[in-house]
Design a protein around this motif. Structure first.
Motif, PDB file in Angstrom:
ATOM      1  N   GLN A  14       0.822  -1.205   0.000  1.00  0.00           N
ATOM      2  CA  GLN A  14       0.000   0.000   0.000  1.00  0.00           C
ATOM      3  C   GLN A  14       0.862   1.263   0.000  1.00  0.00           C
ATOM      4  N   GLU A  15       1.928   1.257   0.827  1.00  0.00           N
ATOM      5  CA  GLU A  15       2.878   2.385   0.843  1.00  0.00           C
ATOM      6  C   GLU A  15       3.437   2.639  -0.542  1.00  0.00           C
ATOM      7  N   ASN A  16       3.602   1.578  -1.293  1.00  0.00           N
ATOM      8  CA  ASN A  16       4.160   1.698  -2.639  1.00  0.00           C
ATOM      9  C   ASN A  16       3.080   1.832  -3.701  1.00  0.00           C
ATOM     10  N   ASN A  17       1.883   2.193  -3.244  1.00  0.00           N
ATOM     11  CA  ASN A  17       0.798   2.463  -4.189  1.00  0.00           C
ATOM     12  C   ASN A  17       0.366   1.221  -4.977  1.00  0.00           C
ATOM     13  N   ILE A  18       0.396   0.110  -4.298  1.00  0.00           N
ATOM     14  CA  ILE A  18      -0.020  -1.147  -4.928  1.00  0.00           C
ATOM     15  C   ILE A  18      -1.209  -1.710  -4.136  1.00  0.00           C
ATOM     16  N   GLY A  19      -2.303  -1.905  -4.830  1.00  0.00           N
ATOM     17  CA  GLY A  19      -3.524  -2.390  -4.187  1.00  0.00           C
ATOM     18  C   GLY A  19      -3.538  -3.904  -4.106  1.00  0.00           C
ATOM     19  N   THR A  20      -3.909  -4.419  -2.944  1.00  0.00           N
ATOM     20  CA  THR A  20      -4.087  -5.864  -2.822  1.00  0.00           C
ATOM     21  C   THR A  20      -5.427  -6.090  -2.140  1.00  0.00           C
ATOM     22  N   GLN A  21      -5.833  -7.335  -2.034  1.00  0.00           N
ATOM     23  CA  GLN A  21      -7.117  -7.626  -1.409  1.00  0.00           C
ATOM     24  C   GLN A  21      -7.037  -9.010  -0.779  1.00  0.00           C
ATOM     25  N   VAL A  22      -7.955  -9.281   0.122  1.00  0.00           N
ATOM     26  CA  VAL A  22      -8.002 -10.582   0.770  1.00  0.00           C
ATOM     27  C   VAL A  22      -9.267 -11.292   0.288  1.00  0.00           C
ATOM     28  N   HIS A  23      -9.089 -12.439  -0.351  1.00  0.00           N
ATOM     29  CA  HIS A  23     -10.220 -13.233  -0.871  1.00  0.00           C
ATOM     30  C   HIS A  23     -10.223 -14.588  -0.222  1.00  0.00           C
ATOM     31  N   TYR A  24     -11.057 -14.876   0.728  1.00  0.00           N
ATOM     32  CA  TYR A  24     -12.123 -14.037   1.258  1.00  0.00           C
ATOM     33  C   TYR A  24     -12.121 -14.122   2.780  1.00  0.00           C
ATOM     34  N   ILE A  25     -12.791 -13.162   3.435  1.00  0.00           N
ATOM     35  CA  ILE A  25     -13.167 -13.349   4.827  1.00  0.00           C
ATOM     36  C   ILE A  25     -14.183 -14.492   4.806  1.00  0.00           C
ATOM     37  N   PRO A  26     -13.951 -15.593   5.542  1.00  0.00           N
ATOM     38  CA  PRO A  26     -14.890 -16.718   5.456  1.00  0.00           C
ATOM     39  C   PRO A  26     -16.326 -16.251   5.732  1.00  0.00           C
ATOM     40  N   VAL A  27     -17.250 -16.708   4.878  1.00  0.00           N
ATOM     41  CA  VAL A  27     -18.635 -16.220   4.964  1.00  0.00           C
ATOM     42  C   VAL A  27     -19.221 -16.470   6.347  1.00  0.00           C
ATOM     43  N   HIS A  28     -18.872 -17.635   6.959  1.00  0.00           N
ATOM     44  CA  HIS A  28     -19.496 -17.975   8.245  1.00  0.00           C
ATOM     45  C   HIS A  28     -19.040 -17.050   9.375  1.00  0.00           C
ATOM     46  N   MET A  29     -17.987 -16.234   9.137  1.00  0.00           N
ATOM     47  CA  MET A  29     -17.516 -15.307  10.164  1.00  0.00           C
ATOM     48  C   MET A  29     -18.150 -13.922  10.036  1.00  0.00           C
ATOM     49  N   GLN A  30     -18.945 -13.713   8.982  1.00  0.00           N
ATOM     50  CA  GLN A  30     -19.662 -12.436   8.844  1.00  0.00           C
ATOM     51  C   GLN A  30     -20.716 -12.334   9.948  1.00  0.00           C
ATOM     52  N   PRO A  31     -20.897 -11.139  10.514  1.00  0.00           N
ATOM     53  CA  PRO A  31     -21.869 -10.987  11.609  1.00  0.00           C
ATOM     54  C   PRO A  31     -23.241 -11.590  11.280  1.00  0.00           C
ATOM     55  N   TYR A  32     -23.683 -11.428  10.044  1.00  0.00           N
ATOM     56  CA  TYR A  32     -25.003 -11.937   9.674  1.00  0.00           C
ATOM     57  C   TYR A  32     -25.051 -13.464   9.788  1.00  0.00           C
TER      58      TYR A  32
END
Ligand SMILES: *Cc1c(COP(=O)(O)O)cnc(C)c1O
Length: 391
Positions: free
Chosen positions: A327-345
């Motif tokens: 991110q400091e170097n202006n490079i976007g990354t992402q995390v795929h995925y937050i496990p669905v069962h850990m979502q509050p819903y």
């Protein structure tokens, strides 16, 4: 071919669409035509898409989430049924079952493929057979474009009597046993997404492919309120020329002609797009061969469409360090995925941390690096150099 850029500080996202001049021309001519929704481009796009993936039927829809919802309904999912999928997916895969009042449960992932584990599926099926709660439908997700072990899942479906819908949102252009994902060799239906971050785009959009005429008919009616204008499908004997009939409760899940024109044009570039992604993947693989990074282990009999390039760090603090450094170097990354069962819903539905330990471990250490058709070698080198600095 990717263009070269001189600016070394430009932001590099983890994924981005490529829109060519011919894509723009295709959209412009659609805009100038008489019908900008449900016109000729829809069926042209559907026909070309099914040729490409070797399916019998294709149903264009407004997005993959709607496609999943209609596909689940088309294979008979209803209130009280149980639907299983991978916890390592976008929430849409699971949500589509909840719309119908079905119950969702998850099958833990495989540490090599990051997709649904066949041995976990087998064990869960055996248990469900004894205790009740066998699924009506199982939804494998081809994570990052890496095909799941479809033949084995199919064999289990014959043994335990469940339907299969593939979530192929990442997998346009992927192959399994020498057939394209989407041919539905081992499934009832297959759903693709054309969101801009995916492999080809229509802005928003999706496609359901199938070999089953009834599923295709249901989805084509379901995407337009459950209405048919086809004489052959009507109950009325000699319908008046203006007649249409609603047969069930559907939705407005239609794709526009403008989107289909874009999709059809994007499809022409699919092969080159996948080839470029393969090049990028192998450059990453070579560059990281000496680093303590885990990579997705492909199946022998499959090839990925490389929607994502995922690396695994030894622990979560190293992953965080890499995320920040990129991110400091202006490079976007992402995390795929937050496990669905850990979502509050989903926690509200009774799931908790610890339910699917492989998917949770994966989530704590994974990171998706920039991977898209238009990524230049120079940009990729910047990503590689930055990753190297983390260690
Ligand atoms: C993007 C995505 C979806 C939803 O697709 P939309 O076209 O945005 O509705 C569903 N499942 C997975 C795995 C996805 O990545």
């Amino acid at each position: 071919m990717p263009k070269e850029k001189s600016d070394t500080t430009d932001f590099i996202p983890y994924g981005r669409q490529s829109i060519s001049n011919s894509d723009i021309d295709a959209v412009l001519s659609s805009l100038k035509s008489d019908m900008i929704t449900q016109g000729p481009a829809i069926s042209i796009f559907e026909d070309n898409f099914i040729k490409n993936v070797e399916a019998d039927f294709g149903c264009a829809v407004c997005n993959a989430s709607a496609g999943l919802h209609l596909a689940y309904k088309a294979v008979g999912v209803q209130r009280g049924d149980v639907v299983w999928t991978s916890p390592n997916t976008f929430v849409a895969t699971a949500n589509a079952a909840l719309y119908e009042g079905a119950t969702v449960d998850f099958v833990d992932t495989d540490p090599d493929t990051f997709c649904m584990s066949v041995s976990a599926l087998k064990a869960k099926l055996e248990k469900a057979k004894k205790n009740g709660g066998l699924p009506k439908l199982v939804v494998p997700v081809h994570l990052a474009g890496q095909p799941c072990e479809m033949e084995e899942i199919y064999n289990l479906s014959k043994q335990y009597g469940f339907k299969i819908v593939e979530d192929a949102s990442h997998a346009v252009g992927a192959r399994y046993q020498n057939k394209p994902i989407g041919s539905c060799q081992y499934s009832d239906a297959c759903v693709f997404s054309f969101h801009p971050v995916k492999i080809i785009t229509t802005g928003e959009g999706g496609m359901v492919t199938t070999r089953d005429k009834n599923i295709a008919e249901y989805i084509k009616m379901g995407r337009t309120h459950g209405i048919t204008k086809e004489r052959a499908l009507m109950n009325t004997d000699a319908p008046e020329p203006w007649f249409y009939e609603q047969h069930f409760l559907g939705y407005n899940f239609r794709m526009t002609d403008i989107q289909a024109a874009l999709g059809n044009s994007q499809l022409k570039n699919l092969e080159a797009n996948i080839q470029r992604r393969e090049q990028i993947a192998s450059r990453y693989q070579d560059a990281f061969s000496d680093l303590p990074l885990g990579l997705q282990n492909p199946l022998q009999n499959a090839s990925s469409s490389w929607h994502l390039f995922i690396v695994m760090f030894d622990n979560s603090s190293l992953r965080r360090k890499a995320f920040d450094k990129l991110q400091e170097n202006n490079i976007g990354t992402q995390v795929h995925y937050i496990p669905v069962h850990m979502q509050p819903y989903y926690v509200q539905q009774g799931f908790k941390e610890g339910d699917f330990p492989e998917a949770e471990d994966y989530y704590s250490r994974c990171l998706s690096l920039p991977m898209f058709h238009g990524l230049t070698d120079q940009e990729q080198d910047r990503v590689i150099q930055t990753i190297k600095k983390v260690f």
